[in-house]
Design a protein around this motif. Structure first.
Motif, PDB file in Angstrom:
ATOM      1  N   THR A 264       0.767  -1.356  -0.121  1.00  0.00           N
ATOM      2  CA  THR A 264      -0.114  -0.093  -0.227  1.00  0.00           C
ATOM      3  C   THR A 264       0.942   1.213   0.093  1.00  0.00           C
ATOM      4  OG1 THR A 264      -0.078  -0.188   2.455  1.00  0.00           O
ATOM      5  CG2 THR A 264      -1.858  -1.154   1.120  1.00  0.00           C
ATOM      6  N   GLU A 265       2.237   1.236   0.137  1.00  0.00           N
ATOM      7  CA  GLU A 265       3.030   2.262   0.226  1.00  0.00           C
ATOM      8  C   GLU A 265       2.941   3.325  -0.909  1.00  0.00           C
ATOM      9  OE1 GLU A 265       7.101   1.250   1.060  1.00  0.00           O
ATOM     10  OE2 GLU A 265       7.179  -0.052  -0.727  1.00  0.00           O
ATOM     11  N   GLU A 266       2.388   2.756  -2.064  1.00  0.00           N
ATOM     12  CA  GLU A 266       2.505   3.481  -3.339  1.00  0.00           C
ATOM     13  C   GLU A 266       1.170   4.128  -3.633  1.00  0.00           C
ATOM     14  OE1 GLU A 266       4.349   1.339  -6.310  1.00  0.00           O
ATOM     15  OE2 GLU A 266       6.503   1.498  -5.582  1.00  0.00           O
ATOM     16  N   ILE A 267       0.325   3.685  -2.845  1.00  0.00           N
ATOM     17  CA  ILE A 267      -0.988   4.371  -3.043  1.00  0.00           C
ATOM     18  C   ILE A 267      -1.424   5.622  -2.332  1.00  0.00           C
ATOM     19  CG2 ILE A 267      -1.970   2.160  -3.883  1.00  0.00           C
ATOM     20  CD1 ILE A 267      -3.474   2.020  -1.184  1.00  0.00           C
ATOM     21  N   GLU A 268      -2.273   6.501  -2.768  1.00  0.00           N
ATOM     22  CA  GLU A 268      -2.390   7.770  -2.078  1.00  0.00           C
ATOM     23  C   GLU A 268      -3.048   7.493  -0.496  1.00  0.00           C
ATOM     24  OE1 GLU A 268      -5.335  11.791  -2.738  1.00  0.00           O
ATOM     25  OE2 GLU A 268      -5.285  10.236  -4.146  1.00  0.00           O
ATOM     26  N   GLN A 269      -3.882   6.664  -0.236  1.00  0.00           N
ATOM     27  CA  GLN A 269      -4.157   6.578   0.878  1.00  0.00           C
ATOM     28  C   GLN A 269      -4.546   4.908   1.281  1.00  0.00           C
ATOM     29  OE1 GLN A 269      -5.078   8.765   3.618  1.00  0.00           O
ATOM     30  NE2 GLN A 269      -4.753   6.870   4.598  1.00  0.00           N
ATOM     31  N   GLY A 270      -3.579   4.502   1.828  1.00  0.00           N
ATOM     32  CA  GLY A 270      -3.411   3.010   2.331  1.00  0.00           C
ATOM     33  C   GLY A 270      -4.142   2.587   3.607  1.00  0.00           C
ATOM     34  N   ILE A 271      -4.992   1.572   3.506  1.00  0.00           N
ATOM     35  CA  ILE A 271      -5.695   1.064   4.798  1.00  0.00           C
ATOM     36  C   ILE A 271      -5.156  -0.125   5.238  1.00  0.00           C
ATOM     37  CG2 ILE A 271      -7.860   0.993   6.038  1.00  0.00           C
ATOM     38  CD1 ILE A 271      -8.987   2.927   4.234  1.00  0.00           C
ATOM     39  N   ILE A 272      -5.018  -0.394   6.435  1.00  0.00           N
ATOM     40  CA  ILE A 272      -4.521  -1.775   6.754  1.00  0.00           C
ATOM     41  C   ILE A 272      -5.646  -2.150   8.044  1.00  0.00           C
ATOM     42  CG2 ILE A 272      -2.979  -3.538   7.833  1.00  0.00           C
ATOM     43  CD1 ILE A 272      -0.791  -1.737   6.228  1.00  0.00           C
ATOM     44  N   GLU A 273      -6.402  -2.977   7.939  1.00  0.00           N
ATOM     45  CA  GLU A 273      -7.288  -3.279   8.791  1.00  0.00           C
ATOM     46  C   GLU A 273      -7.098  -4.740   9.624  1.00  0.00           C
ATOM     47  OE1 GLU A 273     -12.058  -2.783   9.829  1.00  0.00           O
ATOM     48  OE2 GLU A 273     -11.553  -2.920   7.852  1.00  0.00           O
ATOM     49  N   ILE A 274      -6.845  -4.903  10.896  1.00  0.00           N
ATOM     50  CA  ILE A 274      -6.932  -5.983  11.445  1.00  0.00           C
ATOM     51  C   ILE A 274      -7.997  -6.511  12.332  1.00  0.00           C
ATOM     52  CG2 ILE A 274      -5.530  -7.244  12.979  1.00  0.00           C
ATOM     53  CD1 ILE A 274      -3.024  -5.293  12.453  1.00  0.00           C
ATOM     54  N   LYS A 275      -8.531  -7.730  12.234  1.00  0.00           N
ATOM     55  CA  LYS A 275      -9.679  -7.991  12.937  1.00  0.00           C
ATOM     56  C   LYS A 275      -9.500  -9.508  13.586  1.00  0.00           C
ATOM     57  CE  LYS A 275     -13.290  -5.916  10.111  1.00  0.00           C
ATOM     58  NZ  LYS A 275     -14.453  -6.170   9.098  1.00  0.00           N
ATOM     59  N   ALA A 276     -10.213  -9.915  14.763  1.00  0.00           N
ATOM     60  CA  ALA A 276     -10.063 -10.989  15.430  1.00  0.00           C
ATOM     61  C   ALA A 276     -11.469 -11.362  15.897  1.00  0.00           C
ATOM     62  CB  ALA A 276      -9.425 -10.951  16.567  1.00  0.00           C
ATOM     63  N   LYS A 277     -11.814 -12.807  15.826  1.00  0.00           N
ATOM     64  CA  LYS A 277     -13.120 -13.182  16.010  1.00  0.00           C
ATOM     65  C   LYS A 277     -12.696 -14.846  16.898  1.00  0.00           C
ATOM     66  CE  LYS A 277     -17.234 -15.025  14.041  1.00  0.00           C
ATOM     67  NZ  LYS A 277     -17.800 -15.463  12.530  1.00  0.00           N
ATOM     68  N   ASP A 278     -13.373 -14.994  17.882  1.00  0.00           N
ATOM     69  CA  ASP A 278     -13.319 -16.234  18.773  1.00  0.00           C
ATOM     70  C   ASP A 278     -14.219 -17.119  18.116  1.00  0.00           C
ATOM     71  OD1 ASP A 278     -13.515 -17.814  20.588  1.00  0.00           O
ATOM     72  OD2 ASP A 278     -13.784 -16.653  22.403  1.00  0.00           O
ATOM     73  N   GLN A 279     -13.531 -18.345  17.788  1.00  0.00           N
ATOM     74  CA  GLN A 279     -14.059 -19.423  17.157  1.00  0.00           C
ATOM     75  C   GLN A 279     -14.190 -20.811  17.865  1.00  0.00           C
ATOM     76  OE1 GLN A 279     -12.789 -19.817  13.027  1.00  0.00           O
ATOM     77  NE2 GLN A 279     -14.577 -18.670  12.344  1.00  0.00           N
ATOM     78  N   GLY A 280     -14.356 -20.671  19.376  1.00  0.00           N
ATOM     79  CA  GLY A 280     -14.174 -21.675  20.044  1.00  0.00           C
ATOM     80  C   GLY A 280     -12.714 -22.037  20.451  1.00  0.00           C
ATOM     81  N   ASP A 281     -12.467 -23.196  19.923  1.00  0.00           N
ATOM     82  CA  ASP A 281     -11.065 -23.590  20.354  1.00  0.00           C
ATOM     83  C   ASP A 281      -9.954 -22.944  19.513  1.00  0.00           C
ATOM     84  OD1 ASP A 281     -11.945 -25.727  21.942  1.00  0.00           O
ATOM     85  OD2 ASP A 281     -11.843 -27.069  20.019  1.00  0.00           O
ATOM     86  N   TYR A 282     -10.478 -22.097  18.690  1.00  0.00           N
ATOM     87  CA  TYR A 282      -9.406 -21.042  17.914  1.00  0.00           C
ATOM     88  C   TYR A 282      -9.810 -19.788  17.779  1.00  0.00           C
ATOM     89  CZ  TYR A 282      -7.757 -25.616  15.711  1.00  0.00           C
ATOM     90  OH  TYR A 282      -7.363 -27.011  15.491  1.00  0.00           O
TER      91      TYR A 282
END
Length: 358
Positions: A264-282
């Motif tokens: 994303t470093e060469e685009i005008e507005q870079g967005i990096i989104e990090i998400k997490a979800k509980d799936q029981g054992d994982y």
């Protein structure tokens, strides 16, 4: 005397004998012999009834025992068939539940299979010992080779810096550029060796499991990594508390974030989104960027060692291989979804820790 008995006897006596008093002692003797007849008959009938009930109960017990024995034989037959299949045993036991059961033959057969299982367990232990020895030798070799390679690389880099300082102004612009390229490639080789060593020894060192906030890890990475001003990294304050080996989790997210920053470093507005979800054992995580994307022909091999995008000259091709190895160590899976010029999302799971003392 019993009337029926007396009448029956007189039927066969002549008229003069039946009225003769001299016959009375004989009739009395006969009567006495039949005094306990009814009682004895009743006792005999009762004994017969009891014997019949006991015989019925015994037959039922024998029937149940026969069914139990048949169940045991079927279980043994299945167990032997399974053992023979796993051991590729050629001399299979010729047993059929309808045939006569040979206990001695079965015991001998089971003993033979048990010996084979014991031999396989011994061979497995020997293989594990050999594998452990080879892994230790490989790790030692990796450390030695990395040291022997890094020393001359650093020496060359130092000499190049000295030459550039001493001969400053004597080099043509083209030569200065070439010297700068040499220095950059030496730095890349140094990083490549570090990456190979890290990948080779991954999983052989024991790091303590600790509880930590994933948000705090990401906050630290944002402070230590170079993030261009045109890139915004987004994640929620509610990211989970993990119980893992913190250095490996830092390395996992660091490599994926660096990969997203590069995209994303060469685009005008870079967005990096990090998400997490509980799936029981994982735990399931995703890291999404709106960068240049990964060409489809690279997506199937992107996690292999030394595989990288043709346009990315700075990459060593080890970062994503390390990511996959860390995910594998936590019994997870990793995948990606990408479209050129629209962005990429990496999905991966990490198994929640269990009590290793049990």
């Amino acid at each position: 005397m019993h009337n029926l008995l007396k009448r029956q006897l007189k039927k066969y006596l002549s008229e003069n004998l039946s009225e003769d008093d001299a016959l009375n002692p004989f009739l009395t003797a006969v009567e006495r012999s039949y005094e306990n007849y009814d009682d004895k008959l009743s006792m005999l009938q009762r004994a017969t009834t009891i014997s019949s009930e006991e015989l019925y109960a015994a037959n039922r017990e024998l029937e149940n025992e026969a069914q139990r024995q048949n169940h045991i034989l079927n279980s043994l037959e299945k167990a032997i068939t399974s053992l023979e299949a796993n051991l590729e045993h050629k001399n299979q036991l010729d047993y059929n539940s309808e045939n006569e059961f040979d206990a001695e033959k079965l015991a001998k057969h089971i003993s033979d299979l048990a010996r084979k299982v014991a031999n396989m367990a011994m061979e497995k232990d020997n293989l594990l010992k050999d594998l452990k020895t080879q892994n230790e030798s490989l790790n030692n070799y990796a450390h030695i080779v990395s040291h022997d390679l890094k020393s001359p690389i650093r020496n060359i880099s130092t000499l190049m810096n000295w030459i550039l300082e001493d001969e400053k102004g004597k080099f043509s612009p083209e030569s200065s550029i070439n010297c700068s390229l040499i220095t950059q490639n030496l730095e890349k080789m140094d990083k490549l060796i570090d990456g190979i060593l890290e990948h080779a020894t991954m999983g052989t060192t024991n790091e303590n499991y600790v509880s930590f906030s994933l948000k705090s890890v990401l906050d630290n990475l944002k402070q230590t990594l170079y993030i261009p001003k045109n890139i915004n990294i987004i994640y929620a304050d509610t990211l989970p508390i993990l119980f893992c080996e913190i250095k490996r989790i830092e390395q996992l997210f660091m490599n994926l974030i660096i990969n997203a920053v590069t995209a994303t470093e060469e685009i005008e507005q870079g967005i990096i989104e990090i998400k997490a979800k509980d799936q029981g054992d994982y735990w399931k995580f995703s890291i999404t960027d709106n960068g240049k994307g990964i060409p489809e022909n690279h997506q199937s091999s992107i996690f292999e060692m030394f595989k990288k995008l043709d346009t990315d000259s700075k990459s060593t091709g080890i970062g994503l291989a390390l990511v996959k190895k860390i995910v594998d160590l936590y019994e997870g899976e990793i995948s990606l979804k990408s479209e050129e010029n629209k962005g990429t999302t990496f999905f991966f799971t990490l198994k929640k820790p269990y009590d290793r003392s049990t």
